[in-house]
Design a protein around this motif. Structure first.
Motif, mmCIF file in Angstrom:
data_model
loop_
_atom_site.group_PDB
_atom_site.id
_atom_site.type_symbol
_atom_site.label_atom_id
_atom_site.label_comp_id
_atom_site.label_asym_id
_atom_site.label_seq_id
_atom_site.Cartn_x
_atom_site.Cartn_y
_atom_site.Cartn_z
ATOM 1 N N ILE A 47 -2.192 0.253 4.925
ATOM 2 C CA ILE A 47 -1.650 1.532 4.467
ATOM 3 C C ILE A 47 -2.690 2.580 4.821
ATOM 4 O O ILE A 47 -3.825 2.521 4.362
ATOM 5 N N PHE A 48 -2.295 3.502 5.703
ATOM 6 C CA PHE A 48 -3.199 4.538 6.179
ATOM 7 C C PHE A 48 -2.914 5.851 5.467
ATOM 8 O O PHE A 48 -1.759 6.186 5.215
ATOM 9 N N LYS A 49 -3.974 6.603 5.184
ATOM 10 C CA LYS A 49 -3.852 7.941 4.602
ATOM 11 C C LYS A 49 -3.967 8.945 5.750
ATOM 12 O O LYS A 49 -5.043 9.112 6.325
ATOM 13 N N PRO A 50 -2.860 9.604 6.092
ATOM 14 C CA PRO A 50 -2.849 10.460 7.279
ATOM 15 C C PRO A 50 -3.830 11.626 7.263
ATOM 16 O O PRO A 50 -4.501 11.872 8.268
ATOM 17 N N ILE A 51 -3.917 12.351 6.163
ATOM 18 C CA ILE A 51 -4.716 13.574 6.166
ATOM 19 C C ILE A 51 -6.192 13.312 6.498
ATOM 20 O O ILE A 51 -6.751 13.972 7.367
ATOM 21 N N PRO A 52 -6.860 12.331 5.891
ATOM 22 C CA PRO A 52 -8.255 12.101 6.268
ATOM 23 C C PRO A 52 -8.415 11.640 7.724
ATOM 24 O O PRO A 52 -9.453 11.861 8.331
ATOM 25 N N LEU A 53 -7.376 11.004 8.275
ATOM 26 C CA LEU A 53 -7.497 10.462 9.627
ATOM 27 C C LEU A 53 -7.178 11.472 10.724
ATOM 28 O O LEU A 53 -7.837 11.485 11.759
ATOM 29 N N VAL A 54 -6.145 12.282 10.536
ATOM 30 C CA VAL A 54 -5.698 13.130 11.649
ATOM 31 C C VAL A 54 -5.685 14.631 11.384
ATOM 32 O O VAL A 54 -5.547 15.421 12.317
ATOM 33 N N ALA A 55 -5.831 15.065 10.154
ATOM 34 C CA ALA A 55 -5.725 16.499 9.855
ATOM 35 C C ALA A 55 -6.830 17.332 10.499
ATOM 36 O O ALA A 55 -6.644 18.519 10.740
ATOM 37 N N GLY A 56 -7.946 16.723 10.821
ATOM 38 C CA GLY A 56 -9.042 17.461 11.425
ATOM 39 C C GLY A 56 -8.845 17.786 12.904
ATOM 40 O O GLY A 56 -9.625 18.525 13.489
ATOM 41 N N PHE A 57 -7.797 17.237 13.502
ATOM 42 C CA PHE A 57 -7.522 17.489 14.914
ATOM 43 C C PHE A 57 -6.537 18.648 15.030
ATOM 44 O O PHE A 57 -5.517 18.678 14.350
#
Length: 87
Positions: A47-57
């Motif tokens: 289960i991945f948490k999207p905001i910490p992984l991709v929001a910085g791009f």
């Protein structure tokens, strides 16, 4: 077979809607934080948490070509016993 960049695309789309559950058969679902889903009696591989992984791009292309993010997704899936390839 799971595909790394496809998962990143789904993470990008899930931002603000919930977490992304990923099963070994390639299915995914956006779920509420804290939810423990099952499909066919099986828990997801990850289960991945999207905001910490991709929001910085600033662009999806930056995320799908970031070596650290690609390796993080692949390592998480493999450590859970799944198979994944970089597409």
């Amino acid at each position: 077979m799971l595909h790394t960049r496809e998962i990143i695309q789904k993470l990008w789309d899930a931002q603000g809607y919930g977490n992304l559950a990923v099963w070994g058969d390639g299915t995914t679902a956006v779920i509420a934080p804290g939810e423990n889903p099952e499909k066919g009696g099986k828990a997801p591989l990850a289960i991945f948490k999207p905001i910490p992984l991709v929001a910085g791009f600033s662009l999806l292309d930056f995320a799908t070509h970031n070596t650290d993010l690609l390796e993080h997704i692949e390592m998480t899936i493999r450590e859970a016993g799944g198979e994944i390839e970089r597409d």
